[in-house]
Design a protein around this motif. Structure first.
Motif, PDB file in Angstrom:
ATOM      1  N   PHE A 148       2.783 -53.595-102.444  1.00  0.00           N
ATOM      2  CA  PHE A 148       2.923 -52.796-101.221  1.00  0.00           C
ATOM      3  C   PHE A 148       3.854 -53.788 -99.981  1.00  0.00           C
ATOM      4  O   PHE A 148       3.653 -54.938 -99.913  1.00  0.00           O
ATOM      5  CB  PHE A 148       1.710 -52.069-100.654  1.00  0.00           C
ATOM      6  CG  PHE A 148       0.963 -51.453-101.209  1.00  0.00           C
ATOM      7  CD1 PHE A 148       1.571 -50.052-101.327  1.00  0.00           C
ATOM      8  CD2 PHE A 148      -0.067 -51.834-102.150  1.00  0.00           C
ATOM      9  CE1 PHE A 148       0.756 -49.053-102.369  1.00  0.00           C
ATOM     10  CE2 PHE A 148      -0.751 -50.806-103.019  1.00  0.00           C
ATOM     11  CZ  PHE A 148      -0.504 -49.494-102.783  1.00  0.00           C
ATOM     12  N   SER A 150       4.349 -53.849 -95.763  1.00  0.00           N
ATOM     13  CA  SER A 150       3.810 -53.348 -94.471  1.00  0.00           C
ATOM     14  C   SER A 150       4.643 -53.759 -93.265  1.00  0.00           C
ATOM     15  O   SER A 150       4.939 -54.844 -93.171  1.00  0.00           O
ATOM     16  CB  SER A 150       2.424 -53.688 -94.148  1.00  0.00           C
ATOM     17  OG  SER A 150       1.811 -53.413 -92.950  1.00  0.00           O
ATOM     18  N   LYS A 154       7.102 -48.813 -90.482  1.00  0.00           N
ATOM     19  CA  LYS A 154       6.540 -47.684 -91.345  1.00  0.00           C
ATOM     20  C   LYS A 154       5.332 -47.747 -91.874  1.00  0.00           C
ATOM     21  O   LYS A 154       4.947 -46.989 -92.690  1.00  0.00           O
ATOM     22  CB  LYS A 154       7.698 -48.031 -92.387  1.00  0.00           C
ATOM     23  CG  LYS A 154       9.024 -47.644 -92.351  1.00  0.00           C
ATOM     24  CD  LYS A 154      10.206 -47.875 -93.536  1.00  0.00           C
ATOM     25  CE  LYS A 154       9.681 -47.037 -94.616  1.00  0.00           C
ATOM     26  NZ  LYS A 154      10.553 -47.282 -95.592  1.00  0.00           N
ATOM     27  N   ARG A 156       2.130 -49.268 -94.000  1.00  0.00           N
ATOM     28  CA  ARG A 156       1.674 -49.782 -95.363  1.00  0.00           C
ATOM     29  C   ARG A 156       2.495 -48.448 -96.527  1.00  0.00           C
ATOM     30  O   ARG A 156       1.975 -47.533 -96.553  1.00  0.00           O
ATOM     31  CB  ARG A 156       0.473 -50.099 -95.831  1.00  0.00           C
ATOM     32  CG  ARG A 156      -0.034 -50.508 -97.049  1.00  0.00           C
ATOM     33  CD  ARG A 156      -1.311 -50.636 -97.155  1.00  0.00           C
ATOM     34  NE  ARG A 156      -1.830 -50.976 -98.320  1.00  0.00           N
ATOM     35  CZ  ARG A 156      -2.281 -50.351 -99.530  1.00  0.00           C
ATOM     36  NH1 ARG A 156      -2.101 -49.169 -99.538  1.00  0.00           N
ATOM     37  NH2 ARG A 156      -2.935 -51.103-100.440  1.00  0.00           N
ATOM     38  N   HIS A 157       3.535 -49.055 -97.263  1.00  0.00           N
ATOM     39  CA  HIS A 157       4.083 -48.304 -98.259  1.00  0.00           C
ATOM     40  C   HIS A 157       4.511 -49.149 -99.481  1.00  0.00           C
ATOM     41  O   HIS A 157       4.620 -50.296 -99.403  1.00  0.00           O
ATOM     42  CB  HIS A 157       5.074 -47.615 -97.514  1.00  0.00           C
ATOM     43  CG  HIS A 157       6.275 -48.621 -97.000  1.00  0.00           C
ATOM     44  ND1 HIS A 157       6.119 -49.279 -95.687  1.00  0.00           N
ATOM     45  CD2 HIS A 157       7.503 -48.860 -97.490  1.00  0.00           C
ATOM     46  CE1 HIS A 157       6.979 -49.857 -95.738  1.00  0.00           C
ATOM     47  NE2 HIS A 157       8.032 -49.701 -96.380  1.00  0.00           N
ATOM     48  N   SER A 160      10.555 -51.094-101.695  1.00  0.00           N
ATOM     49  CA  SER A 160      11.934 -50.313-102.208  1.00  0.00           C
ATOM     50  C   SER A 160      12.719 -51.669-102.446  1.00  0.00           C
ATOM     51  O   SER A 160      12.635 -52.809-101.830  1.00  0.00           O
ATOM     52  CB  SER A 160      12.568 -49.460-101.387  1.00  0.00           C
ATOM     53  OG  SER A 160      13.208 -49.956-100.351  1.00  0.00           O
ATOM     54  N   THR A 404      -0.538 -56.661-100.258  1.00  0.00           N
ATOM     55  CA  THR A 404       0.424 -56.401 -99.139  1.00  0.00           C
ATOM     56  C   THR A 404       1.205 -57.369 -98.910  1.00  0.00           C
ATOM     57  O   THR A 404       0.628 -58.547 -98.594  1.00  0.00           O
ATOM     58  CB  THR A 404      -0.087 -55.534 -98.137  1.00  0.00           C
ATOM     59  OG1 THR A 404      -0.764 -54.227 -98.565  1.00  0.00           O
ATOM     60  CG2 THR A 404       1.049 -54.971 -97.168  1.00  0.00           C
TER      61      THR A 404
END
Length: 527
Positions: A148, A150, A154, A156-157, A160, A404
């Motif tokens: 992940f 963070s 945006k 925590r996601h 890409s 993360t």
């Protein structure tokens, strides 16, 4: 005579004089910058100028070593790769065919340790950024591998590949960070081919030494092929100058899985850097006692180093360590604990017995860029530095026990790395530095702001922060009352806005892109 601080009036006069002297200077808010530029210390590789902490006696270090050899001889290591097992069997190791349990004779381990280089140069595309690995040299490396990302923007996601590119741009832009890594896994790409896009970002967006994903033979062969395109070298020339590193983890306790074993063999045979790192959490994946955890860690690391030297005598290796403890109430990992720091100190002593380069880490369990993240990271950083670690990986960007990566934490940790590098500056005692003439010029009751000795040095005399805000409360409040995380967010945005890619020949760039495109077609259409 009473100290000057006991006289409120004289103290007030000096403070007022100081304010008048520095009036009109740019605010020291840590973001320095006329025109919004980010203030940083210049690129440099620091060296430890202090004696590493000695937590163990020489006899205790030897006890850990001998106990590790007993573990390897009696219990052994399960190696889940037939090629690695075959190599070790050919060297006289005992193999149980029922479970590929390999048992190592102590003399075999000792002979292989003797082949490993004590130090080496880790080559960067920019020769000025090549690194010395070993001795008292220190390398600060960024995080790589979490699932992940963070950011304050945006949250925590899943990360890409576009954001991986931004991470590489940031580590390229941070002078305190010495190597490039991919930061986190780009979850928008297929697992079987995303290593190609990661390497394309690393090779084109940065000119620092590179850490790769070392999971399996195919991935590592692709990464090596791309590095050879980058340097324009054949296999033999590339092997003589290591420029790619990979972390090889055991599946503790006492297991080396197939893909890690293949990654190790492929890196070692190509003359690239194997960072042999058990991940031993006391109380869960290793004994609950620190001594027992260190014995298991050492056994696993020595076995991997011996395997690397079996694959290629003299292959560059780094002894990696990640020993910490778990929360015995929940089983969750813990970092920045006294046990974590003591393990880093003790590991340094064990590794110095072998004369090998040592890798340690900066880690935190915190899920936010907060006080907990700061003090846990600072504790583990201090354990690594004063344990004598040569490579601290990760130094920057790690959150949530390694699940993360945080852009804001990357900036906070880069500030910590800068602080440590500043701490490694010796104190000069030449005539000008001793400043007897300046003291005589100012005399009793004066101040040093306006004297020539200060004016000549004021821009470089002291550490200048990238992130810290040194304004008083009123000025800080008027500027928006931003905490460190918000200031870090502004800094990484500024770094991305100012980023300029390092020069790269168009033919090399095209060669890298062509290789990625061809290999993606091959992987999508296997024969």
């Amino acid at each position: 005579m009473a100290p000057a601080t006991d006289n409120p009036a004289s103290g007030r006069r000096r403070r007022e004089g100081a304010r008048r002297t520095v009036a009109g200077s740019p605010p020291r808010d840590g973001r320095g910058g006329r025109g919004g530029a980010v203030r940083q210390a210049p690129w440099a590789q620091p060296e430890l100028i202090y004696d590493p902490v000695r937590l163990l006696s020489d006899d205790q270090v030897e006890d850990i070593h001998q106990a590790s050899l007993q573990v390897l001889a009696r219990t052994g290591l399960e190696v889940q790769d037939s090629e690695a097992v075959g190599l070790l069997r050919a060297e006289g190791c005992t193999v149980d065919p029922a479970n590929n349990r390999v048992r190592f004779d102590p003399a075999f381990i000792e002979s292989k340790l003797a082949l490993a280089p004590k130090s080496f140069t880790f080559r960067a595309r920019d020769p000025a950024k090549s690194l010395h690995i070993g001795g008292r040299s220190i390398v600060f490396s960024p995080v790589g591998g979490p699932a992940f990302l963070s950011t304050l923007d945006k949250g925590r996601h899943p990360g890409s590949i576009a954001e991986v590119g931004d991470f590489v741009r940031l580590v390229q832009s941070l002078n305190a960070i010495h190597t490039a890594a991919y930061g986190f896994v780009p979850m928008d790409l297929p697992a079987e081919s995303r290593h190609l896009d990661i390497m394309l970002a690393l090779t084109t967006l940065s000119d620092k030494a590179i850490g790769c994903t070392a999971l399996g033979r195919t991935r590592v062969m692709d990464e090596i092929a791309m590095m050879r395109i980058l340097h324009g070298e054949d296999e033999a020339a590339f092997a003589r100058s290591p420029s790619l590193s990979g972390i090889i983890n055991t599946n503790s306790p006492l297991k080396l899985d197939g893909e890690m074993a293949q990654g190790l063999l492929t890196l070692a045979r190509a003359g690239q850097v194997v960072i042999a790192t058990p991940f031993t959490l006391a109380g869960a994946m290793s004994p609950v006692t620190l001594a027992g955890a260190l014995v298991q860690q050492n056994a696993e690391a020595l076995a991997m180093i011996a395997l690397a030297q079996t694959a290629r005598a003299g292959a560059p290796v780094i002894y990696g360590a990640f020993t910490s403890n778990v929360d015995m109430r929940s089983g969750a990992p813990a970092f920045g604990t006294p046990e974590n720091v003591r393990a880093a100190f003790a590991t340094g002593q064990v590794v110095r017995r072998y004369g090998l380069p040592y890798r340690s880490h900066v880690a935190t369990v915190s899920c936010a860029v907060d006080a907990q993240a700061a003090y846990e990271s600072q504790m583990s950083l201090w354990g690594s530095v004063m344990g004598g670690a040569n490579v601290i990986m990760p130094t920057a960007g790690w959150l949530e026990s390694g699940l993360t990566t945080s852009f804001e934490k990357l900036i906070v940790d880069a500030e910590s790395a800068q602080l440590v590098a500043g701490l490694m500056q010796p104190i000069a005692t030449d005539t000008d530095s001793l400043a007897v003439a300046a003291i005589d010029e100012v005399g009793p009751g004066g101040h040093f702001f306006g004297v020539g000795h200060t004016i000549e040095r004021y821009e470089t005399a002291f550490y200048s922060p990238m992130l810290s805000d040194w304004r008083n409360f009123e000025s800080w409040q008027e500027a928006g009352s931003e905490d460190a995380a918000k200031r870090a967010n502004a800094i990484w945005h500024s770094l991305l806005a100012a980023y300029e890619p390092p020069a790269l020949d168009d033919g090399i760039r095209d060669g890298l892109s062509d290789y990625v495109a061809r290999r993606k077609r091959d992987l999508a259409n296997p024969i």
